[in-house]
Design a protein around this motif. Structure first.
Motif, PDB file in Angstrom:
ATOM      1  N   GLN A  72       0.816  -1.216   0.000  1.00 44.07           N
ATOM      2  CA  GLN A  72       0.000   0.000   0.000  1.00 44.07           C
ATOM      3  C   GLN A  72       0.853   1.272   0.000  1.00 44.07           C
ATOM      4  OE1 GLN A  72      -2.914  -0.147   3.193  1.00 44.07           O
ATOM      5  NE2 GLN A  72      -3.383  -2.294   2.792  1.00 44.07           N
ATOM      6  N   TYR A  73       2.160   1.118  -0.013  1.00 48.54           N
ATOM      7  CA  TYR A  73       3.028   2.295   0.098  1.00 48.54           C
ATOM      8  C   TYR A  73       2.762   3.345  -0.986  1.00 48.54           C
ATOM      9  CZ  TYR A  73       7.202   4.967   1.331  1.00 48.54           C
ATOM     10  OH  TYR A  73       8.065   5.961   1.726  1.00 48.54           O
ATOM     11  N   ASN A  75       0.067   4.280  -2.101  1.00 49.99           N
ATOM     12  CA  ASN A  75      -1.179   4.969  -1.765  1.00 49.99           C
ATOM     13  C   ASN A  75      -1.077   5.843  -0.525  1.00 49.99           C
ATOM     14  OD1 ASN A  75      -2.509   3.791  -3.880  1.00 49.99           O
ATOM     15  ND2 ASN A  75      -3.892   2.536  -2.661  1.00 49.99           N
ATOM     16  N   ILE A  76       0.105   6.004  -0.008  1.00 44.64           N
ATOM     17  CA  ILE A  76       0.259   6.683   1.272  1.00 44.64           C
ATOM     18  C   ILE A  76      -0.341   8.094   1.211  1.00 44.64           C
ATOM     19  CG2 ILE A  76       2.558   7.680   0.817  1.00 44.64           C
ATOM     20  CD1 ILE A  76       3.289   6.774   3.701  1.00 44.64           C
ATOM     21  N   THR A  92      -7.528   0.285  -1.869  1.00 44.83           N
ATOM     22  CA  THR A  92      -6.499  -0.682  -1.483  1.00 44.83           C
ATOM     23  C   THR A  92      -6.468  -1.910  -2.375  1.00 44.83           C
ATOM     24  OG1 THR A  92      -6.692   0.066   0.799  1.00 44.83           O
ATOM     25  CG2 THR A  92      -5.646  -2.070   0.432  1.00 44.83           C
ATOM     26  N   SER A 288      -3.816   5.530  11.647  1.00 47.04           N
ATOM     27  CA  SER A 288      -4.841   4.851  10.863  1.00 47.04           C
ATOM     28  C   SER A 288      -6.200   4.936  11.531  1.00 47.04           C
ATOM     29  CB  SER A 288      -4.445   3.383  10.667  1.00 47.04           C
ATOM     30  OG  SER A 288      -5.487   2.645  10.093  1.00 47.04           O
ATOM     31  N   VAL A 315       0.704   1.912   7.370  1.00 48.47           N
ATOM     32  CA  VAL A 315       0.658   2.450   6.012  1.00 48.47           C
ATOM     33  C   VAL A 315      -0.132   1.466   5.144  1.00 48.47           C
ATOM     34  CG1 VAL A 315       2.136   2.756   3.980  1.00 48.47           C
ATOM     35  CG2 VAL A 315       2.779   3.806   6.171  1.00 48.47           C
ATOM     36  N   SER A 316      -1.119   1.951   4.301  1.00 45.84           N
ATOM     37  CA  SER A 316      -1.265   3.339   3.923  1.00 45.84           C
ATOM     38  C   SER A 316      -2.448   4.050   4.553  1.00 45.84           C
ATOM     39  CB  SER A 316      -1.407   3.434   2.406  1.00 45.84           C
ATOM     40  OG  SER A 316      -2.638   2.877   1.966  1.00 45.84           O
ATOM     41  N   HIS A 319      -0.545   7.564   7.436  1.00 46.77           N
ATOM     42  CA  HIS A 319      -0.045   8.407   6.359  1.00 46.77           C
ATOM     43  C   HIS A 319       1.468   8.633   6.386  1.00 46.77           C
ATOM     44  CE1 HIS A 319      -1.189  11.029   9.750  1.00 46.77           C
ATOM     45  NE2 HIS A 319      -0.086  11.689   9.443  1.00 46.77           N
ATOM     46  N   THR A 320       2.189   7.921   7.263  1.00 44.53           N
ATOM     47  CA  THR A 320       3.638   8.074   7.306  1.00 44.53           C
ATOM     48  C   THR A 320       4.274   6.806   7.862  1.00 44.53           C
ATOM     49  OG1 THR A 320       5.484   9.303   8.322  1.00 44.53           O
ATOM     50  CG2 THR A 320       3.427   9.216   9.568  1.00 44.53           C
TER      51      THR A 320
END
Length: 337
Positions: A72-73, A75-76, A92, A288, A315-316, A319-320
């Motif tokens: 999912q990185y 889509n962060i 996702t 999340s 993640v994602s 958001h970090t």
């Protein structure tokens, strides 16, 4: 021949929950790949070893990310306008489907592993996708980088889009292949059994995964009681189950081997009792939980019950990758409830 050296600096670490150990201008003695100890002064037996002096810099342990979705990185920071179930369907699942392309997986996973390292994360517990070869490559990349990880091939054989839904037998066989091939391949990178969550796994699949975990002594990771919509869906699928976690427990996926359950925002008291009884770890993902409007996990209450808890970036929907950021937001949300 053994390697023996020390690093010097201002050392901060935690031997126990809630208590910092501070050793100004101290020494960490390392023998081969293990830390011998932390010392304010070097013992006589270490007086002639090499010392790497970092001056007034801080020396801290590497961060551990207890819950992160590598595919999912890309889509962060995206899709924070929806709650969990529509977020999975809209953002996702289409992204995760791309990992049948090994070239795409190589590109994203290489960047993901590098950026974990850049953020100071040296250990992680990671979800891959349903794709066997991409998951193997992710494990190889962690090993090549010298980082430690548990990496799971995700299992999904129901209630999933056609482009991301496995045949039950194939899901079992692919999982077993990875467990056998990678169980002892690397010292720091190991497989972990990874049913995505109850809605995406048939009883037949969960039963087989529980047997694999027990036979090969492989840990387990999944999601638990994250969101009201998710919990209602689980109840529809398993009306006779007393609560969500009892379904994992029925199939040997809840503490029979070391187990991490992510979120646990909305656990009932019976569910908490089972978490305590089975020694299940919780991965707390405050970013999340906020971003998908899942709620504030009752971490103080869970800690008071003696449940082991660690932080995840998730993640994602988080958001970090920064675990320092996860520490900050965990503190902030704890003051709201």
């Amino acid at each position: 021949m053994k390697s023996l050296f020390a690093v010097k600096g201002n050392i901060i670490f935690t031997k126990e929950l809630g208590k910092f150990e501070v050793c100004e201008k101290g020494y960490i003695v390392v023998e081969d790949d293990e830390i011998v100890g932390v010392f304010s002064e070097l013992d006589e037996k270490y007086k002639d070893i090499e010392v790497i002096d970092y001056g007034d810099n801080l020396l801290i342990p590497g961060f551990v990310d207890l819950h992160v979705h590598a595919p999912q990185y890309p889509n962060i920071g995206l899709g924070l306008d929806k709650e969990l179930m529509p977020w999975l369907e809209t953002y996702t699942f289409p992204e995760e489907a791309k990992y049948k392309d090994l070239c795409y997986a190589e590109k994203v996973y290489s960047r993901f592993v590098h950026d974990l390292w850049k953020n100071g994360t040296t250990r992680a517990v990671v979800f891959g996708t349903i794709h066997k070869e991409a998951t193997k490559r992710l494990m190889d990349l962690f090993a090549e980088a010298g980082l430690g990880a548990y990496v799971g091939k995700v299992n999904m054989d129901r209630n999933s889009p056609e482009f991301l839904c496995e045949e039950t037998e194939q899901s079992i066989n692919d999982t077993l292949e990875i467990v056998k091939e990678y169980g002892n391949k690397y010292e720091l990178v190991k497989p972990i059994i990874t049913p995505r969550f109850v809605p995406s796994c048939t009883p037949e699949l969960m039963e087989a995964l529980g047997k694999i975990a027990k036979e090969y002594q492989v840990p387990v990771q999944s999601h638990l009681s994250e969101n009201f919509g998710e919990i209602c869906f689980v109840k529809e699928l398993h009306p006779d189950a007393p609560f969500y976690g009892s379904i994992y427990d029925k199939y040997g996926l809840f503490g029979d081997t070391p187990t991490i359950m992510a979120h646990c925002v909305l656990c009932s008291e019976d569910e908490v009792n089972l978490l305590v009884e089975k020694g299940v770890f919780i991965a707390h993902n405050p970013n999340s939980n906020c971003n998908l409007a899942s709620g504030i996990a009752p971490i103080r209450r869970l800690l008071s019950r003696g449940i082991p808890i660690g932080l995840g970036s998730d993640v994602s929907s988080g958001h970090t990758l920064s675990m320092a950021n996860a520490c900050v937001i965990a503190s902030q949300v704890s003051k709201i409830k």
